[in-house]
Design an enzyme around this catalytic site. Structure first.
Site, PDB file in Angstrom:
ATOM      1  N   ASP A  65       0.850  -1.202   0.000  1.00 56.16           N
ATOM      2  CA  ASP A  65       0.000   0.000   0.000  1.00 56.16           C
ATOM      3  C   ASP A  65       0.883   1.248   0.000  1.00 56.16           C
ATOM      4  O   ASP A  65       0.866   2.029   0.933  1.00 56.16           O
ATOM      5  CB  ASP A  65      -0.932  -0.027   1.218  1.00 56.16           C
ATOM      6  CG  ASP A  65      -0.159  -0.168   2.528  1.00 56.16           C
ATOM      7  OD1 ASP A  65       1.036  -0.524   2.483  1.00 56.16           O
ATOM      8  OD2 ASP A  65      -0.750   0.094   3.597  1.00 56.16           O
ATOM      9  N   GLU A  66       1.669   1.396  -1.058  1.00 53.10           N
ATOM     10  CA  GLU A  66       2.566   2.541  -1.158  1.00 53.10           C
ATOM     11  C   GLU A  66       2.694   2.950  -2.629  1.00 53.10           C
ATOM     12  O   GLU A  66       1.999   3.822  -3.082  1.00 53.10           O
ATOM     13  CB  GLU A  66       3.922   2.204  -0.527  1.00 53.10           C
ATOM     14  CG  GLU A  66       4.806   3.444  -0.404  1.00 53.10           C
ATOM     15  CD  GLU A  66       5.873   3.281   0.663  1.00 53.10           C
ATOM     16  OE1 GLU A  66       5.859   2.303   1.405  1.00 53.10           O
ATOM     17  OE2 GLU A  66       6.743   4.183   0.738  1.00 53.10           O
ATOM     18  N   TRP A 110      16.492  13.509  -1.061  1.00 58.66           N
ATOM     19  CA  TRP A 110      15.193  13.280  -1.707  1.00 58.66           C
ATOM     20  C   TRP A 110      14.857  14.518  -2.553  1.00 58.66           C
ATOM     21  O   TRP A 110      14.748  14.434  -3.773  1.00 58.66           O
ATOM     22  CB  TRP A 110      14.120  12.978  -0.649  1.00 58.66           C
ATOM     23  CG  TRP A 110      14.020  11.502  -0.364  1.00 58.66           C
ATOM     24  CD1 TRP A 110      12.997  10.676  -0.711  1.00 58.66           C
ATOM     25  CD2 TRP A 110      14.989  10.663   0.296  1.00 58.66           C
ATOM     26  NE1 TRP A 110      13.267   9.378  -0.313  1.00 58.66           N
ATOM     27  CE2 TRP A 110      14.468   9.341   0.295  1.00 58.66           C
ATOM     28  CE3 TRP A 110      16.247  10.873   0.862  1.00 58.66           C
ATOM     29  CZ2 TRP A 110      15.178   8.270   0.846  1.00 58.66           C
ATOM     30  CZ3 TRP A 110      16.939   9.802   1.419  1.00 58.66           C
ATOM     31  CH2 TRP A 110      16.405   8.527   1.407  1.00 58.66           C
ATOM     32  N   GLU A 170      14.308  -4.193  -1.422  1.00 62.54           N
ATOM     33  CA  GLU A 170      14.384  -2.939  -0.665  1.00 62.54           C
ATOM     34  C   GLU A 170      15.472  -2.997   0.409  1.00 62.54           C
ATOM     35  O   GLU A 170      16.147  -2.010   0.679  1.00 62.54           O
ATOM     36  CB  GLU A 170      13.026  -2.691   0.017  1.00 62.54           C
ATOM     37  CG  GLU A 170      12.960  -1.428   0.849  1.00 62.54           C
ATOM     38  CD  GLU A 170      11.555  -1.172   1.382  1.00 62.54           C
ATOM     39  OE1 GLU A 170      10.777  -2.132   1.501  1.00 62.54           O
ATOM     40  OE2 GLU A 170      11.235  -0.003   1.660  1.00 62.54           O
ATOM     41  N   ASP A 180      14.561   7.764  -4.187  1.00 67.04           N
ATOM     42  CA  ASP A 180      14.777   6.523  -4.927  1.00 67.04           C
ATOM     43  C   ASP A 180      15.041   6.822  -6.404  1.00 67.04           C
ATOM     44  O   ASP A 180      15.939   6.250  -7.019  1.00 67.04           O
ATOM     45  CB  ASP A 180      13.542   5.605  -4.825  1.00 67.04           C
ATOM     46  CG  ASP A 180      13.115   5.328  -3.393  1.00 67.04           C
ATOM     47  OD1 ASP A 180      13.072   6.280  -2.585  1.00 67.04           O
ATOM     48  OD2 ASP A 180      12.810   4.169  -3.078  1.00 67.04           O
TER      49      ASP A 180
HETATM   50  C1  RAM Z   1       9.968   3.934   2.216  1.00 70.29           C
HETATM   51  C2  RAM Z   1      10.482   3.381   0.934  1.00 70.29           C
HETATM   52  C3  RAM Z   1      11.016   4.404  -0.006  1.00 70.29           C
HETATM   53  C4  RAM Z   1      11.853   5.433   0.689  1.00 70.29           C
HETATM   54  C5  RAM Z   1      11.114   6.020   1.844  1.00 70.29           C
HETATM   55  C6  RAM Z   1      11.935   7.004   2.627  1.00 70.29           C
HETATM   56  O1  RAM Z   1       8.636   4.204   2.153  1.00 70.29           O
HETATM   57  O2  RAM Z   1      11.529   2.491   1.262  1.00 70.29           O
HETATM   58  O3  RAM Z   1      11.791   3.736  -0.948  1.00 70.29           O
HETATM   59  O4  RAM Z   1      12.241   6.431  -0.194  1.00 70.29           O
HETATM   60  O5  RAM Z   1      10.676   5.027   2.721  1.00 70.29           O
END
Ligand code: RAM
Length: 919
Positions: A496-497, A557, A769, A504
């Site tokens: 759910d993201e 970011w 991840e 990234d």
């Molecule tokens: C999580 C994911 C995503 C990252 C953020 C900070 O939701 O791993 O890749 O960029 O955190």
């Protein structure tokens, strides 16, 4: 008789010679292979007032470059070819430029289609033929070109299940048509039909953008769909990103809470008149088979509720009511710049599994993104359920806990026909396994196929080595890209993201740009970044911003706002694009400046070196934590540096001067705050040293000792990587720069956790991840954050292409107009073959090493050049195409820092050899 035969042979021989001559002359002529407009082949929806043309030239003659070009444009293909009634002819322009050449004719008309060709002259005095006719279609350039009004459902919604909404209208065509174009968009996701046929092969349209500022529309040629008499247009509209569940915790209605449709067919008649069939209150609205549709949760499709013929002429639906007019602005409408999401591959299951729990599971052998198409045959009312998972747990059972709240489930209620074809419409899943429920008969695996969906980016790069594990790593990187490039670059495709995490995307950008042509994909996403940039210049963590304004401004970011534009410029050489993005870059640097005190960016929330190494059992006792503000200061400097670079390219000398002064202060503040007198950093971590070195934070005299400390640090962890998202993309690069390539290879080739190859040894088919998503004993990392398809650590792909095989850009001649090819070969890899298709053509760098020595094949495309830096040997004992390099025609020199021999080469194919004795 004999005489006659001799004569006959003589004639034949003469003919043959003549033929060969013609062929030889023909071969020597350059050709135009591919021609692009705005970076795409025959695009539709072009909004630029001066669209840019690029073309790729090929010629078998070495050292071929363009000396002049001629472009012609017409509204009619046959007139174009005849060279008559042209809209624009550039005439013969003496220029080497073959990439991003702007249109220079009169103003282009809204919605109009143009045809174009180009021909070139080369430096050998030859001219190419005209390229095959290509086209582009203009977008709707003015608001008043929209005749359509927003419409919304006229019925009371089921607010729980929120079924997909259907809209339709019948219309008559009574005269001869020349062409008909559908312009369409939605609040939500749509599928459009004309006379029952689906329009186009795009999915999840109108795509995902920062909707409030930029809502894309699509345009499709529907001429062939229309018939004389009654016609029907219909569209189904689902929640999609617009108002579906998005971001975690059951968040929904992020961009709006009502679905809507905006569409018009522009019909051009043979008699010169025009008509529009446009959405308005004469359309009707209803629902149908798709009772539920969510990106995270999947769909429920009840075939018994299908309203047969709803998108065909003459349909009279039960419960259909008039659509209502919605009141929304049209000012946010934009044409679509990037390639749409399309079906890319079909994958068959490799295994039918009965799990220890008794679940019926199919294994597709590849963690992929898309959906499964099923041929079903059951009874009326049977419900088939399909669940999706990336992995099986240590006992071999179906595992979905890492999907968090995402149900990732398809439910089909059957009609009871002999064969029903089941597939989703407005959802996608990240999965390798599916679990099936509700199928009565024994499973026949041939009834199932997985459809892979992603943005339709052309494949441009290949990397292959002599080691299967490395090749699987490259495979996993490519699949990570496929699975996460669905209109926006997402972090993951399954839980759910699935959001456009800026960090990234920036760490993976260079790798992505090797594997696929991401020019349009990222140019479009940069528009969203600029649109979502906050007033204070801050950049949201995710774009499109689904989290809200409080979630912005993290180092590493937000720097996507400088790193991606600069690197886009490096790899595609489009200065206009850089110019467009410059204000965003500058605002981001100004944001950082506004948050800094005494030139130190040491406030606010930062993700830091996300997911860095933290030992569980703590044997050597050290998690590799890096001070977050140290990281922030490095990115402050880096973004400022990239802004200076951009200012220099764009001729903004005052900006360049001012930001250079700022950069000095930022670096001085870094050294004062985070570096001891002997050059030790306050954080003794790999990422700290990597960032300080990569971004030139330290004065020259402290750099080598810092690189040595980095090496020591790596060795102190029994030679393994400890970096998270921010250090990982640069660690091998920094090691190579400071003469420690052997160590870079050790990191790359390590198989034990933590390493790039550890997941490969565990059977991974995508990038994970976490370094330890699944542990050697089969147990998992924390279920709250454990994606098995997350491309960030795949950023090592950049080093593989750019350093192992050595294909790099020259900042002074970007877009690979001049490439720098400097491989760092290593015997352990045995060989490495890489190729990259640029706008100039294909660059190849392939080497192999054995006891006999080193062999390296390089290809340089026409109208570009390359500086080759020899990894070994001296000019006198390096052979190139059978000649000693010392005597080879080409500019020879010695590389400044390393003293390695270099040569400047024009287009052609080169084989370089060095015998082992000379290496
Ligand atoms: C999580 C994911 C995503 C990252 C953020 C900070 O939701 O791993 O890749 O960029 O955190």
């Amino acid at each position: 008789m004999v005489k006659a035969a001799v004569k006959k042979y003589r004639i034949l021989a003469l003919l043959l010679i003549a033929l060969l001559l013609v062929k030889a002359v023909g071969i020597a002529q350059p050709r135009i292979n591919t021609a692009w407009c705005e970076g795409k082949v025959s695009p539709v929806g072009v909004a630029a007032d001066r669209p840019k043309f690029s073309w790729e030239i090929s010629s078998p003659v070495f050292n071929t470059s363009q000396t002049a070009y001629e472009i012609r444009v017409s509204k009619d293909p046959s007139r174009l070819v005849a060279g008559k009634k042209l809209v624009w002819s550039s005439g013969k322009v003496e220029s080497q430029q073959s990439v991003h050449v702007p249109y220079g004719g009169p103003a282009l008309q809204s919605g109009e289609t143009y045809f174009w060709q180009v021909r070139i002259w080369d430096n050998h005095g030859k001219r190419s033929s005209w390229s095959p006719v290509a086209s582009w279609q203009m977008a709707l350039l003015r608001n008043e070109d929209w005749k359509a009004k927003w419409i919304e459902a006229g019925f009371e919604e089921d607010t729980v299940n929120r079924p997909v909404q259907y809209f339709r209208k019948d219309f008559a065509i009574n005269r001869k048509i020349i062409s008909a174009v559908l312009f369409i968009t939605a609040h939500g996701m749509y599928e459009a039909f004309v006379n029952g046929k689906r329009v186009g092969n795009d999915y999840f349209t109108p795509g995902w953008t920062s909707y409030a500022h930029r809502l894309q529309y699509q345009q499709y040629d529907v001429t062939k769909f229309l018939q004389n008499g009654v016609n029907a247009i219909g569209a189904s509209v689902a929640n999609g990103w617009y108002r579906g569940y998005l971001a975690w915790e059951n968040n929904k209605n992020v961009f709006g809470n009502k679905l809507g449709l905006l569409a018009q067919i522009q019909v051009n008649y043979a008699d010169g008149t025009r008509e529009w069939i446009a959405t308005d209150e004469s359309w009707s609205s209803g629902t149908g088979a798709i009772r539920y549709s969510e990106l995270y949760h999947g769909e429920t499709i009840d075939a018994n509720q299908e309203q047969a013929g709803w998108n065909q002429p003459g349909f009279q639906g039960r419960d259909w009511v008039k659509a209502r007019l919605g009141s929304h602005t049209l000012t946010n409408l934009v044409p679509t710049f990037n390639e749409a999401i399309r079906q890319q591959e079909v994958i068959k299951p490799i295994k039918l599994i009965q799990t220890p729990k008794g679940e019926v599971v199919l294994d597709f052998g590849q963690n992929l993104v898309g959906w499964v198409r099923i041929k079903a045959n059951g009874r009326k009312g049977d419900t088939i359920k399909v669940y999706h998972a990336e992995v099986l747990d240590r006992n071999g059972n179906f595992y979905t806990t890492n999907l968090r709240l995402a149900k990732a489930r398809m439910q089909y209620v059957l009609q009871g026909k002999e064969e029903e074809l089941l597939q989703p419409h407005f959802t996608f899943f990240g999965f390798r396994y599916i679990k099936l429920e509700g199928i009565r008969e024994a499973i026949d695996t041939s009834d199932f196929e997985a459809i892979v969906l992603h943005s339709d980016m052309a494949k441009t790069g290949e990397f292959q080595s002599g080691l299967p594990l490395i090749n699987q790593l490259q495979h996993n990187i490519q699949w990570g890209q496929k699975g996460n490039f669905l209109d926006v670059p997402t972090d993951c495709p399954q839980r759910d993201e699935r959001l456009g995490w800026t960090g990234d995307a920036q760490v993976f950008f260079r790798t992505a740009a090797f594997n696929r042509n991401v020019y349009s994909f990222f140019a479009k996403w940069m528009d969203d970044l600029a649109a979502d940039q906050l007033k204070d210049g801050s950049i949201p963590y995710v774009v499109p911003n689904a989290l809200g304004t409080g979630f912005a401004g993290s180092a590493g970011w937000g720097d996507a706002a400088t790193i991606i534009p600069w690197n886009l410029y490096q790899v595609y050489g489009d200065k206009q694009l850089l110019q467009k993005q410059y204000p965003m870059m500058k605002k981001w640097v100004e944001f950082i400046r506004s948050k800094s005190k005494d030139d130190l960016w040491n406030s606010g929330f930062h993700f830091g070196d996300w997911l860095f190494y933290r030992p569980d059992d703590d044997n050597d006792g050290r998690a590799a934590l890096t001070d977050k503000y140290l990281i922030a200061q490095c990115f402050y400097a880096h973004s400022t540096q990239l802004l200076i670079n951009a200012a220099n390219v764009l001729g903004l000398s005052e900006d360049a001067r001012q930001y250079s002064a700022l950069l000095e202060k930022v670096k001085a503040a870094f050294n004062k705050e985070y570096v001891t007198a002997s050059g030790r950093l306050v954080s003794s971590s790999q990422t700290a040293y990597v960032l300080a070195l990569e971004f030139d934070m330290l004065p020259e005299h402290l750099r080598m000792q810092a690189a040595d400390r980095l090496e020591e640090n790596i060795k102190s962890y029994s030679t393994h990587i400890t970096t998270g998202f921010l250090g990982t993309p640069y660690i091998c690069k920094v090691l190579t720069r400071f003469g420690k390539t052997d160590l870079a290879y050790q990191l790359l080739l390590r198989e034990k956790y933590p390493s790039w190859l550890y997941p490969v040894t565990q059977g991974a088919t995508t990038i994970w991840e976490r370094w330890d998503g699944q542990k050697p004993d089969g147990s998992f990392q924390t279920e709250s954050m454990n994606s098995f398809n997350h491309y960030a650590y795949g950023a090592i792909g950049d080093w593989m292409y750019r350093f192992s095989t050595g294909i790099d850009t020259d900042p002074n001649a970007p877009g690979y107009k001049r490439a720098i090819i400097a491989p760092f070969p290593d015997k352990r890899l045995k060989k490495a073959n890489a190729s990259l298709h640029t706008f100039y053509g294909r660059i190849v760098s392939s080497w192999e090493m054995d006891e006999k020595g080193f062999k390296w094949i390089v290809e340089v495309p026409c109208n570009s050049s390359a500086k080759l830096i020899m990894p070994f040997g001296k000019a006198g004992n390096i052979m190139i195409n059978g000649v000693s390099l010392a005597g080879f025609p080409g500019k020879l020199s010695l590389e400044e820092v390393s003293g390695k021999p270099c040569v400047e080469l024009g287009s052609g194919s080169y084989t370089i050899t060095v015998s082992s004795a000379e290496m």
